[in-house]
Design an enzyme around this catalytic site. Structure first.
Site, PDB file in Angstrom:
ATOM      1  N   GLU A 191       0.829  -1.271  -0.078  1.00 11.35           N
ATOM      2  CA  GLU A 191       0.139   0.020  -0.086  1.00 11.35           C
ATOM      3  C   GLU A 191       0.664   1.274  -0.214  1.00 11.35           C
ATOM      4  OE1 GLU A 191      -0.170  -2.666   2.088  1.00 11.35           O
ATOM      5  OE2 GLU A 191      -2.099  -2.805   2.760  1.00 11.35           O
ATOM      6  N   CYS A 225      -2.133  -2.462   7.101  1.00 10.87           N
ATOM      7  CA  CYS A 225      -1.510  -2.231   8.394  1.00 10.87           C
ATOM      8  C   CYS A 225      -1.846  -1.026   8.791  1.00 10.87           C
ATOM      9  CB  CYS A 225       0.028  -2.807   8.406  1.00 10.87           C
ATOM     10  SG  CYS A 225       1.167  -1.462   7.870  1.00 10.87           S
TER      11      CYS A 225
HETATM   12  N1  THU Z   1       2.366  -6.127   4.202  1.00 16.27           N
HETATM   13  C1  THU Z   1       1.868  -5.247   3.102  1.00 16.27           C
HETATM   14  O1  THU Z   1       2.338  -5.194   2.148  1.00 16.27           O
HETATM   15  N2  THU Z   1       0.895  -4.659   3.612  1.00 16.27           N
HETATM   16  C2  THU Z   1      -0.028  -4.560   4.976  1.00 16.27           C
HETATM   17  O2  THU Z   1      -0.592  -3.797   5.074  1.00 16.27           O
HETATM   18  C3  THU Z   1       0.505  -5.745   5.747  1.00 16.27           C
HETATM   19  C4  THU Z   1       1.841  -6.378   5.298  1.00 16.27           C
HETATM   20  C5  THU Z   1       3.511  -6.747   3.966  1.00 16.27           C
HETATM   21  C6  THU Z   1       4.770  -6.583   4.651  1.00 16.27           C
HETATM   22  C7  THU Z   1       5.701  -7.985   4.693  1.00 16.27           C
HETATM   23  O3  THU Z   1       6.220  -7.792   3.475  1.00 16.27           O
HETATM   24  C8  THU Z   1       4.670  -8.601   4.626  1.00 16.27           C
HETATM   25  O4  THU Z   1       3.397  -8.360   4.143  1.00 16.27           O
HETATM   26  C9  THU Z   1       4.563  -9.487   6.020  1.00 16.27           C
HETATM   27  O5  THU Z   1       4.215  -8.713   6.903  1.00 16.27           O
END
Ligand code: THU
Length: 139
Positions: free
Chosen positions: A55, A86
Site C-alpha cells: 500500500e 496495516c
Molecule cells: N504487508 C503489506 O504489504 N501490507 C500490509 O498492510 C501488511 C503487511 C507486507 C509487509 C511484509 O512484506 C509482509 O506483508 C508480511 O508482513
C-alpha cells in the site's frame, strides 16, 4: 463492482511481490482523483525492518507521478478473510486520501469495503503541527 479494475490490478501486481522472508505476497492499487491507477507490491529486505508494504509503495508511486489525491485503494493477499492495511499504511492512505474507500480482498474473491476514516479514527494530521511559533523566553 466499480472497483473491479482496481482489484484486478492489485491481484496482478501481487505476483511481482518480493517476499522471500515472510512469503506473504501483497498487491495494492490506488486510484487518484484524476482516474489514474498506481499499483505496487510489497518489497522485503534481509534487514527485515526495511520491508515496504504494498500500500505504501503504491501511494509513493502516485505521489512520485504527481498525484496528491487518492479516492480509492484496493489490497489483495492470500488471506482467509479480506486483507486489511496495516496501521502505518492506514496513516499514509489517510494523508493522501482522507475520504478514500479501501477495498480489501483475498484470492477467493471475498471483498470488504470501508472508508479509511473509519479504519483510522482520530487520525493524526498536519493540522496538529500548526501552532504559533515559540517566542524566546524573556531573560
Ligand atoms: N504487508 C503489506 O504489504 N501490507 C500490509 O498492510 C501488511 C503487511 C507486507 C509487509 C511484509 O512484506 C509482509 O506483508 C508480511 O508482513
Amino acid at each position: 463492482m466499480p472497483c473491479d479494475d482496481l482489484l484486478a490490478e492489485a491481484r496482478k501486481v501481487r505476483e511481482r511481490a518480493y517476499a522471500p522472508f515472510s512469503r506473504f505476497r501483497v498487491g495494492a492499487a490506488a486510484r487518484s482523483a484524476d482516474g489514474r491507477i498506481f499499483s505496487a507490491c510489497n518489497v522485503e529486505s534481509s534487514s527485515y525492518g526495511l520491508s515496504i508494504c504494498a500500500e505504501r509503495a503504491a501511494v509513493a508511486k502516485a505521489v512520485s507521478e504527481g498525484c496528491r489525491k487518492l479516492v480509492e485503494i484496493a489490497i489483495v493477499a492470500d488471506t482467509e478473510r479480506p486483507c486489511p492495511p496495516c496501521g502505518a499504511c492506514r496513516q499514509l492512505i489517510y494523508e493522501l486520501g482522507p475520504d478514500a474507500r479501501v477495498v480489501m480482498a483475498n484470492l477467493q474473491g471475498d471483498v470488504k469495503v470501508a472508508q479509511i476514516a473509519d479504519l483510522l479514527p482520530g487520525a493524526f494530521t498536519a493540522e496538529y503541527m500548526r501552532r504559533e511559533p515559540e517566542r524566546d523566553e524573556e531573560a
